[in-house]
Design a protein around this motif. Structure first.
Motif: not given
Length: 550
Positions: A354-364, A384-402
């Motif tokens: 709640a104290s963080a900016d929306l853009s700083d929140i990492n879903i993964g 399936s939920f743990t796979m989803l967590a790691r999936g979002f974590l990986t995706l946000e890492g990809v987006l951080t790069d490009i």
């Protein structure tokens, strides 16, 4: 010290282990090389898996998706493993094809390129041409890999049992390792059977057909078997070749937006998603993006998707109770759960976001934090939920790069809000309302009779109430102190009253015309009274000064 039960477990696995002594000797040498007996760390575990070979590397990659079973540090370390291995000789590839087709490979293909497009621990891929001129990609499973992985998993069980017996690994790792190995057996069995990946390709291609600029290879079921997978050959540049994409003039932020929109659509709208969205599994060409390698996918039922929406809404509204209830409807309890502590932990986590900016929140990372909290309360979520967590974590890492400016939270919020107005969602809410209304009506109808029976039992003395209050030691100590002082005060008052009564009698012996027993009673009452007053003042002083009450 190891228990007798752990000793029996080691003995049982040793008897069942039919693998060669040579391999065990190699493993012992590798463990000795890395000083595994002196303790296991994530970095050391990665080095050991890499030295053990491609099968163990693959197992480590699969394990990186199970943050509900392994500590976060191990999952992060295993995610860095790569399974690239030297390619099979082309003669071996031909032999695998002909064994699988039970015919010459020329009956299916007019030509096959000898140089593979890629080679990994389970299979390698070659470019080939069908007799009608269609160019395809052929994925061929390595011969003997199924048996090799089964034997290696048995060896892992053996090593884990030895580690547990010798106490060389952390306790929090050992507590969940059995579940992890069972999950590894299931997952590797699926990856080794190409008919499962074939069905994944068919379903995935159908699910994303309405996504503009997004596609995946089409499979060819008529030429595929459990050991050979024939699919559409796609061209383009892999996302991990960022420099090449920039040289081609590709708009990386636009590509990142399309990838994020596609992935969130897979999760929230379709409930069938790519479980390993790293840059090597995403290709970019003139038509858009291509999702490849569907060997690992995740599935969410409509009810699970609704719960994912509740989880996101709980985070967005900073509602720890809603978040807790949503997660408990999915989690499996493997031991006692402290619901009060769980609610407090959820509240603390939400306060951080709640104290963080929306853009700083990492879903993964938020998902991983939730899983870590649940682990402390003996709770685990479905794979399936743990796979989803790691999936979002990986995706946000990809987006951080490009495309670091893209906010996945915003995209998820839009999809969750849109889903709230779909017919299936409204039907589900109506069904929930009907079910809860019916349950409430039934409870109201039975309430008078239940209340009557309860009062009747109370009147007969048949009703008993048991309470189990779990209080901190400091609170218990304070209560004991107060109770003791109260008891001493009552004793002092009793002595004073009793002595007064005795002093009105001519009881012998006497001192100064007062019965000796009465005088001693007054003295005891005085001493106890002074002690009670002194202790009460001392406790009050310690309380005011926020000191530990002694």
């Amino acid at each position: 010290m190891a228990t007798f039960k752990e000793f029996l477990r080691v003995a049982e696995i040793t008897v069942k282990d039919k693998t060669s002594g040579k391999r065990m000797k190699e493993i012992r040498q590798i463990l000795a090389k890395h000083h595994a007996m002196s303790g296991l760390t994530p970095e050391k575990a990665v080095a050991i898996l890499e030295d053990l070979g491609p099968t163990y590397v693959k197992i480590g990659q699969i394990a990186s998706n199970r943050s509900d079973l392994l500590p976060k540090g191990y999952c992060d370390a295993f995610e860095k493993l790569r399974a690239d291995v030297p390619p099979m000789p082309f003669d071996t590839v031909v032999e695998c094809l002909e064994t699988s087709f039970d015919a010459s490979w020329q009956t299916v293909f007019s030509s096959i390129e000898e140089k593979p497009l890629g080679s990994a621990s389970i299979a390698q891929v070659h470019k080939a041409t069908l007799h009608d001129g269609t160019v395809v990609a052929v994925k061929v499973r390595r011969p003997g890999i199924a048996q090799e992985m089964a034997e290696d998993i048995t060896l892992i069980k053996h090593l884990i049992a030895l580690a547990e017996f010798s106490n060389m690994a952390p306790d929090n790792l050992m507590l969940t390792i059995d579940d992890l190995v069972s999950e590894l057996e299931r997952t590797t069995a699926e990856e080794l059977d190409f008919t499962i990946e074939l069905e994944n390709l068919k379903r995935f291609h159908e699910e994303i057909k309405d996504q503009q600029g997004v596609t995946s290879p089409l499979p060819y079921p008529e030429y595929s078997t459990d050991r050979v997978l024939v699919m559409e050959y796609v061209t383009g540049t892999l996302l991990d070749n960022k420099k090449r994409l920039q040289d081609l003039g590709k708009n990386l932020p636009a590509i990142g937006e399309r990838i994020a929109q596609s992935y969130v659509t897979q999760v929230i709208d379709d409930g069938f998603f790519h479980a390993d969205p790293h840059p090597g599994n995403i290709m970019v060409n003139d038509d858009g993006i291509v999702w490849i390698d569907l060997g690992m996918t995740g599935t969410l039922t409509s009810s699970e998707r609704a719960i994912v929406g509740k989880v996101f809404r709980g985070v967005a509204l900073n509602d720890p109770y809603a978040l807790k209830e949503a997660l408990l409807s999915l989690a499996k309890a493997d031991g006692p759960v402290d619901h009060g502590m769980l609610l407090e932990q959820m509240g603390g986590m939400l306060d951080t976001y709640a104290s963080a900016d929306l853009s700083d929140i990492n879903i993964g990372m938020a998902f991983v934090d939730v899983i870590e909290i649940l682990r402390t309360q003996n709770l685990s979520l479905p794979p399936s939920f743990t796979m989803l967590a790691r999936g979002f974590l990986t995706l946000e890492g990809v987006l951080t790069d490009i495309a670091p400016s893209i906010n996945v939270v915003d995209i998820v919020s839009v999809h969750v809000k849109k889903q709230m107005w779909t017919l299936s969602y409204l039907e589900g809410k109506a069904q929930e309302l009907f079910t809860s209304t019916a349950a409430s009506a039934e409870a109201m109808a039975t309430l008078p009779s239940q209340l009557s029976r309860t009062l009747d039992m109370l009147d007969r003395g048949q009703l008993k109430v048991a309470m189990d209050m779990k209080l901190p030691h400091d609170v218990k100590g304070t209560l004991y102190q107060v109770a003791s002082l109260l008891a001493l005060a009552l004793i002092s008052a009793g002595l004073f009253v009793g002595s007064s009564i005795v002093c009105t009698t001519p009881m012998q012996p006497q001192i100064f015309d007062v019965p000796l027993l009465g005088a001693l009673g007054y003295l005891g009452a005085f001493v106890l009274g002074v002690y009670v007053i002194v202790r009460a003042v001392a406790i009050r002083h310690q309380q005011v000064n926020d000191e530990k009450i002694k």
